[in-house]
Scaffold this motif. Structure first.
Motif: not given
Ligand code: ZN
Length: 465
Positions: A317-339
């Motif tokens: 994705m980065l090689a194509r310069d795609l606009p890709v960001g980071l996400g935590t998803d819901g806290a139930a599948s992570n289990n936090d919202l820590n970037m």
């Protein structure tokens, strides 16, 4: 004569001083001292830097000397010894699910969803639940320096209300899914709710209302087409899970004779207002489609790892310069919202999988959490970097804690050794929402008390038939 000369010089000096002073522009807030990590096009780092803020916007960025020469402000924040960064952007959440944190772990997506999450949601999700969960998530995110998040859930109008009250920025999508859910029983009800929601929040200073069809395997082609039409009419962004698991690819291929991204492109669903979460199982041809259509991508490394969904092709994705960001998803599948954890994990995960320690370096990971994340949400014109003209979304981070000492490289220190607990002060839209680790618009004790009360309720609801 000599006396007259002295008087004349004194007079000229006074005039000169007054002119200089008169030229100083009054602003509302100056953050001064510390290293400013701008994330602008040239990735400018400013030692002993400063940021001048008027109302909701950044008016100037420079060295402390430059800014203090040009601007005056009654309110200043001393950032000496700290790092001043663009507020972090969490590109994928289900914020009220914070109340399901730890409810069921160590399962694959389908089992986790059908045996735990969907039943728990069916029995517990009300508007009050959503408000309590949103407050909990907002407090956690602001504490960690997140200033914008992109959400997908039910009762999104209540989420928008809580988000606005907390002073947080959000791209907030009302979920549309082809079965009866807490806030809407039918597709017609969901679409009516969504249209009303979009109208209510359009032009808001903090909230970007969006439409959030759950996924191509849970929303029919007919309903996706109607959503696309509503987005065309209103200009609202569309948030959707895409190609999260191999099971989804098999299912969509069987149903429509194409892989998820290909199928969505074929029906004309994807464009530069789409935000696709996950995109784990995408071929190079599908990545080209996403790039050409201007689709933003939310990469959720920890959620994908925890549910063993797979590893998204982020280096490609980065090689194509795609606009890709980071996400935590819901806290139930992570289990936090820590970037901060998400940055650290993104940088390391792709090294393990590719066997190449050079892929997704610290600077790229930090970029995904800031300006590239802004591009993923199609908001790069207003957020994601510290630049004059952009909204004042800024985090001030302690940089002298044990885990950060000694420090050699700024991006390395930010991505690999800084923690969410190092964030000291957070400004969103020019307003300070956390000052010296104290939240100004959210009451943590009340939030924790409410969340614990819901825990008991949720446990009882799952044990009863
Ligand atoms: Zn999700």
């Amino acid at each position: 004569m000599e006396k007259l000369k002295i008087l004349l010089v004194a007079f000229l000096l006074l005039i000169f001083q007054q002119t200089i002073f008169a030229q100083k522009k009054a602003v509302d807030l100056i953050v001064s001292g510390g290293t400013v990590v701008t994330m602008d096009a040239s990735k400018r780092l400013i030692e002993n830097g400063a940021v001048a803020i008027a109302k909701d916007k950044i008016v100037a960025v420079g060295t402390s000397a430059e800014i203090n020469r040009q601007f005056v402000s009654k309110q200043t924040i001393n950032a000496n010894g700290k790092v001043v960064i663009p507020g972090l952007i969490n590109t994928h959440t289900h914020v009220p699910m914070s109340l399901f944190r730890g409810i069921a772990d160590d399962l694959d997506l389908q089992e986790w969803l059908t045996k735990y999450i969907f039943p728990a949601e069916a029995k517990n999700v009300t508007e009050a639940f959503v408000r309590a969960g949103t407050q909990l998530g907002l407090a956690e995110m602001i504490r960690g320096g997140t200033t914008t998040y992109c959400d997908m859930y039910y009762f999104e109008d209540a989420i928008a209300d809580e988000t606005f009250k907390a002073g947080m920025r959000g791209v907030l999508g009302e979920t549309v899914i082809d079965f009866e859910v807490a806030d809407n029983k039918t597709n017609a009800e969901a679409m009516a709710y969504t249209e009303k929601f979009l109208n209510k929040w359009k032009n808001n200073s903090l909230i970007v209302p969006a439409i959030a069809p759950h996924a191509p395997y849970t929303v029919s082609t007919e309903h996706l087409n109607a959503i696309k039409k509503l987005s065309d009419k209103t200009g609202a962004p569309v948030v959707i899970h895409v190609a999260e698991t191999q099971t989804e690819v098999d299912d969509i291929s069987k149903r429509y004779g194409a892989r998820p991204v290909e199928y969505l492109a074929r029906i004309g669903f994807l464009n530069n207002r789409t935000i696709a979460a996950h995109v784990v199982w995408a071929t190079n041809a599908e990545l080209d489609l996403l790039k050409n259509l201007g689709v933003g991508v939310a990469h959720n490394p920890q959620s994908n790892m925890k549910l063993a969904s797979g590893v998204a092709p982020v280096p490609q994705m980065l090689a194509r310069d795609l606009p890709v960001g980071l996400g935590t998803d819901g806290a139930a599948s992570n289990n936090d919202l820590n970037m901060w954890e998400e940055m650290d994990t993104a940088a390391k995960l792709h090294k393990v999988v590719s066997g190449d320690p050079k892929v997704v370096n610290a600077e790229q990971a930090f970029e995904m959490a800031t300006i590239r994340g802004a591009r993923a949400l199609h908001l790069e014109k207003i957020i994601g970097s510290i630049e004059a003209g952009k909204r004042a979304d800024i985090a001030i981070v302690d940089f002298e804690n044990l885990n950060q000492t000694p420090f050699y490289n700024i991006y390395s220190a930010l991505v690999y050794s800084t923690k969410a607990s190092d964030v000291r002060t957070v400004i969103i839209n020019g307003k300070t929402v956390m000052r010296d680790k104290r939240l100004l618009y959210l009451d943590e004790n009340v939030i924790k008390k409410n969340a614990n009360a819901y825990r008991t309720k949720i446990i009882n609801s799952l044990s009863s038939k």
